[in-house]
Design a protein around this motif. Structure first.
Motif, PDB file in Angstrom:
ATOM      1  N   GLY A 218      78.313  31.447   9.543  1.00 11.27           N
ATOM      2  CA  GLY A 218      77.993  32.845   9.805  1.00 11.27           C
ATOM      3  C   GLY A 218      78.900  33.758   9.013  1.00 11.27           C
ATOM      4  N   SER A 219      79.619  34.609   9.700  1.00 13.65           N
ATOM      5  CA  SER A 219      80.576  35.495   9.046  1.00 13.65           C
ATOM      6  C   SER A 219      81.828  35.564   9.898  1.00 13.65           C
ATOM      7  CB  SER A 219      79.982  36.904   8.854  1.00 13.65           C
ATOM      8  OG  SER A 219      79.595  37.445  10.106  1.00 13.65           O
ATOM      9  N   SER A 220      82.933  35.899   9.270  1.00 17.50           N
ATOM     10  CA  SER A 220      84.214  36.051   9.970  1.00 17.50           C
ATOM     11  C   SER A 220      84.641  34.779  10.691  1.00 17.50           C
ATOM     12  CB  SER A 220      84.151  37.212  10.967  1.00 17.50           C
ATOM     13  OG  SER A 220      83.820  38.413  10.300  1.00 17.50           O
ATOM     14  N   GLY A 221      84.353  33.616  10.069  1.00 12.61           N
ATOM     15  CA  GLY A 221      84.880  32.368  10.588  1.00 12.61           C
ATOM     16  C   GLY A 221      84.128  31.766  11.749  1.00 12.61           C
ATOM     17  N   ALA A 222      82.876  32.136  11.978  1.00 13.96           N
ATOM     18  CA  ALA A 222      82.087  31.575  13.079  1.00 13.96           C
ATOM     19  C   ALA A 222      80.804  30.966  12.537  1.00 13.96           C
ATOM     20  CB  ALA A 222      81.761  32.647  14.109  1.00 13.96           C
ATOM     21  N   ALA A 223      80.412  29.818  13.112  1.00 13.99           N
ATOM     22  CA  ALA A 223      79.145  29.186  12.767  1.00 13.99           C
ATOM     23  C   ALA A 223      78.093  29.601  13.790  1.00 13.99           C
ATOM     24  CB  ALA A 223      79.292  27.673  12.764  1.00 13.99           C
ATOM     25  N   GLU A 224      76.863  29.787  13.320  1.00 18.13           N
ATOM     26  CA  GLU A 224      75.751  30.124  14.203  1.00 18.13           C
ATOM     27  C   GLU A 224      74.972  28.844  14.509  1.00 18.13           C
ATOM     28  OE1 GLU A 224      75.503  33.084  15.436  1.00 18.13           O
ATOM     29  OE2 GLU A 224      77.104  33.903  14.184  1.00 18.13           O
ATOM     30  N   VAL A 225      74.816  28.531  15.797  1.00 19.13           N
ATOM     31  CA  VAL A 225      74.177  27.291  16.224  1.00 19.13           C
ATOM     32  C   VAL A 225      72.914  27.629  17.012  1.00 19.13           C
ATOM     33  CG1 VAL A 225      74.460  25.139  17.517  1.00 19.13           C
ATOM     34  CG2 VAL A 225      76.438  26.187  16.373  1.00 19.13           C
ATOM     35  N   GLU A 226      71.821  26.945  16.685  1.00 14.39           N
ATOM     36  CA  GLU A 226      70.585  27.094  17.449  1.00 14.39           C
ATOM     37  C   GLU A 226      70.079  25.713  17.830  1.00 14.39           C
ATOM     38  OE1 GLU A 226      67.271  29.974  16.500  1.00 14.39           O
ATOM     39  OE2 GLU A 226      66.180  28.095  16.185  1.00 14.39           O
ATOM     40  N   VAL A 227      69.823  25.505  19.109  1.00 11.87           N
ATOM     41  CA  VAL A 227      69.297  24.245  19.628  1.00 11.87           C
ATOM     42  C   VAL A 227      67.914  24.523  20.198  1.00 11.87           C
ATOM     43  CG1 VAL A 227      69.620  22.343  21.249  1.00 11.87           C
ATOM     44  CG2 VAL A 227      71.612  23.422  20.174  1.00 11.87           C
ATOM     45  N   ARG A 228      66.921  23.767  19.739  1.00 13.38           N
ATOM     46  CA  ARG A 228      65.563  23.922  20.259  1.00 13.38           C
ATOM     47  C   ARG A 228      65.261  22.744  21.186  1.00 13.38           C
ATOM     48  NH1 ARG A 228      64.342  25.205  14.926  1.00 13.38           N
ATOM     49  NH2 ARG A 228      62.986  23.389  14.655  1.00 13.38           N
ATOM     50  N   PRO A 229      65.287  22.953  22.505  1.00 13.03           N
ATOM     51  CA  PRO A 229      64.971  21.866  23.444  1.00 13.03           C
ATOM     52  C   PRO A 229      63.520  21.422  23.282  1.00 13.03           C
ATOM     53  CG  PRO A 229      66.043  23.711  24.559  1.00 13.03           C
ATOM     54  CD  PRO A 229      65.657  24.189  23.196  1.00 13.03           C
ATOM     55  N   LEU A 230      63.251  20.175  23.669  1.00 11.61           N
ATOM     56  CA  LEU A 230      61.879  19.677  23.640  1.00 11.61           C
ATOM     57  C   LEU A 230      61.024  20.484  24.603  1.00 11.61           C
ATOM     58  CD1 LEU A 230      59.882  17.472  22.659  1.00 11.61           C
ATOM     59  CD2 LEU A 230      60.597  16.116  24.640  1.00 11.61           C
ATOM     60  N   SER A 231      59.919  21.015  24.102  1.00 10.00           N
ATOM     61  CA  SER A 231      59.067  21.859  24.939  1.00 10.00           C
ATOM     62  C   SER A 231      57.977  21.019  25.604  1.00 10.00           C
ATOM     63  CB  SER A 231      58.426  22.970  24.093  1.00 10.00           C
ATOM     64  OG  SER A 231      57.646  22.413  23.052  1.00 10.00           O
ATOM     65  N   VAL A 232      57.742  21.265  26.862  1.00  2.18           N
ATOM     66  CA  VAL A 232      56.654  20.622  27.598  1.00  2.18           C
ATOM     67  C   VAL A 232      55.771  21.744  28.125  1.00  2.18           C
ATOM     68  CG1 VAL A 232      56.019  19.132  29.516  1.00  2.18           C
ATOM     69  CG2 VAL A 232      58.137  18.705  28.232  1.00  2.18           C
ATOM     70  N   GLY A 233      54.576  21.865  27.556  1.00  4.01           N
ATOM     71  CA  GLY A 233      53.722  22.986  27.927  1.00  4.01           C
ATOM     72  C   GLY A 233      54.143  24.228  27.171  1.00  4.01           C
ATOM     73  N   ALA A 234      54.706  25.206  27.877  1.00  2.00           N
ATOM     74  CA  ALA A 234      55.147  26.447  27.234  1.00  2.00           C
ATOM     75  C   ALA A 234      56.325  26.158  26.304  1.00  2.00           C
ATOM     76  CB  ALA A 234      55.545  27.470  28.285  1.00  2.00           C
ATOM     77  N   GLU A 235      56.421  26.943  25.254  1.00  2.00           N
ATOM     78  CA  GLU A 235      57.496  26.758  24.280  1.00  2.00           C
ATOM     79  C   GLU A 235      58.853  27.062  24.925  1.00  2.00           C
ATOM     80  OE1 GLU A 235      58.809  28.295  19.808  1.00  2.00           O
ATOM     81  OE2 GLU A 235      56.929  28.968  20.723  1.00  2.00           O
ATOM     82  N   ALA A 236      59.803  26.135  24.716  1.00  2.00           N
ATOM     83  CA  ALA A 236      61.134  26.305  25.303  1.00  2.00           C
ATOM     84  C   ALA A 236      61.918  27.354  24.522  1.00  2.00           C
ATOM     85  CB  ALA A 236      61.882  24.975  25.293  1.00  2.00           C
ATOM     86  N   THR A 237      62.762  28.086  25.247  1.00  2.00           N
ATOM     87  CA  THR A 237      63.585  29.108  24.609  1.00  2.00           C
ATOM     88  C   THR A 237      64.759  28.453  23.883  1.00  2.00           C
ATOM     89  OG1 THR A 237      63.040  30.666  26.368  1.00  2.00           O
ATOM     90  CG2 THR A 237      64.963  31.179  25.008  1.00  2.00           C
ATOM     91  N   PRO A 238      64.968  28.785  22.601  1.00  5.27           N
ATOM     92  CA  PRO A 238      66.107  28.200  21.872  1.00  5.27           C
ATOM     93  C   PRO A 238      67.433  28.583  22.526  1.00  5.27           C
ATOM     94  CG  PRO A 238      64.575  29.270  20.361  1.00  5.27           C
ATOM     95  CD  PRO A 238      64.164  29.659  21.736  1.00  5.27           C
ATOM     96  N   LEU A 239      68.382  27.661  22.478  1.00  2.45           N
ATOM     97  CA  LEU A 239      69.730  27.910  22.969  1.00  2.45           C
ATOM     98  C   LEU A 239      70.600  28.273  21.778  1.00  2.45           C
ATOM     99  CD1 LEU A 239      70.018  24.774  25.283  1.00  2.45           C
ATOM    100  CD2 LEU A 239      69.285  27.086  25.934  1.00  2.45           C
ATOM    101  N   ARG A 240      71.353  29.356  21.874  1.00  2.00           N
ATOM    102  CA  ARG A 240      72.152  29.831  20.750  1.00  2.00           C
ATOM    103  C   ARG A 240      73.615  29.949  21.156  1.00  2.00           C
ATOM    104  NH1 ARG A 240      67.263  32.659  20.165  1.00  2.00           N
ATOM    105  NH2 ARG A 240      66.272  32.305  18.136  1.00  2.00           N
ATOM    106  N   ALA A 241      74.480  29.668  20.196  1.00  2.00           N
ATOM    107  CA  ALA A 241      75.922  29.793  20.421  1.00  2.00           C
ATOM    108  C   ALA A 241      76.586  30.013  19.076  1.00  2.00           C
ATOM    109  CB  ALA A 241      76.477  28.541  21.099  1.00  2.00           C
TER     110      ALA A 241
END
Length: 285
Positions: A218-241
């Motif tokens: 990312g910027s200023s020494g931080a990495a941007e992480v996105e995790v996409r859980p396995l979706s069952v039916g409706a699309e799962a909301t990505p987890l971000r950190a």
């Protein structure tokens, strides 16, 4: 005879793949750079000669003419020799894999990129470094997307306006050219079970199957992480950190770092190195 300051002295390293893929663009780049700076041109025949040329750059500013793999190779070499912080790199993208250079802000037009080498500005960028001393400049993906074979462009020749001659040319090429090996179909990656930790905090654990994980400096020494859980039916909301260190643990997973696929590994940690390297980019993006 024109004279140039030391800062205008360039070491132009032309990757062999670039010469094979687009010799005309390489010729134009050499002309533009030689007209604007004191340019020493190197034509390495392989990775070892590439490394030797970069290592013997002296006070010259290195310019890599090649695709994303050539750029990653240069940054990796400088990083492993602990010379990256003090060496500003320039790149002129030539080849079939240019998504990384484009994502970093480098023009993909050979002429525009060559002019950026001469007139651009150095910008410090973050870098991901893993626990095996590998580097990530742009993006990290787990699991890696399946690789598709690139189509080979037919050379433009005098036959372009003569259909009968073009047909004869194609038949002759098919007859004389060695038949390429048939590529096996690469299945799309399935869900995987991973534990993803950011700065020691668990974002997802092994009991939650995931479709994909992406990490970018990312910027200023931080990495941007996105995790996409396995979706069952409706699309799962990505987890971000976001954070400085990212650790992934799982059963024999592979990952794509920029243009290269690595693994399988069971554990890998990436750490952000802030403003670790300098790249010449357009002065006015």
């Amino acid at each position: 005879m024109a004279t140039f300051a030391t800062s205008d002295q360039l070491l132009v390293i032309i990757d062999p793949a670039a010469r094979q893929t687009d010799g005309e663009s390489v010729r134009i780049v050499k002309d533009v750079l030689s007209a604007g700076a004191a340019a020493k041109v190197c034509l390495p025949e392989g990775p070892e000669e590439f490394a030797r040329a970069l290592g013997r750059r002296g006070s010259r500013r290195p310019v890599v003419v090649g695709d994303d793999r050539a750029l990653v190779r240069a940054v990796t070499l400088l990083h492993r020799h602990r010379e990256l912080a003090g060496c500003a790199l320039s790149v002129v993208p030539v080849g079939s894999t240019l998504a990384l250079a484009q994502s970093l802000g480098v023009p993909t037009s050979a002429v525009a990129a060559a002019r950026t080498v001469l007139d651009g500005v150095e910008r410090r960028l973050d870098l991901l470094v893993d626990d095996s001393d590998g580097v990530v400049l742009g993006a990290l993906d787990i699991p890696p997307a399946p690789v598709r074979a690139a189509a080979v462009a037919e050379p433009v020749s005098a036959a372009s306006g003569r259909p009968w001659l073009r047909t004869t040319y194609r038949s002759l090429v098919r007859t004389l050219a060695p038949r390429p090996p048939r590529l096996a179909a690469v299945p799309a990656p399935g869900p995987c079970r991973l534990r993803v930790e950011v700065d020691g905090a668990t974002v997802v654990d092994l009991d939650q199957p995931v479709e994909a994980v992406s990490v970018t400096p990312g910027s200023s020494g931080a990495a941007e992480v996105e995790v996409r859980p396995l979706s069952v039916g409706a699309e799962a909301t990505p987890l971000r950190a976001s954070g400085r260190t990212v650790t992934v643990v799982g059963g024999d997973f592979r990952y794509r770092a920029d243009a290269l696929v690595s693994g399988p590994v069971r554990r890998r940690t990436w750490t952000v190195s802030e403003a670790a390297w300098a790249l010449t980019l357009p002065a006015h993006p």
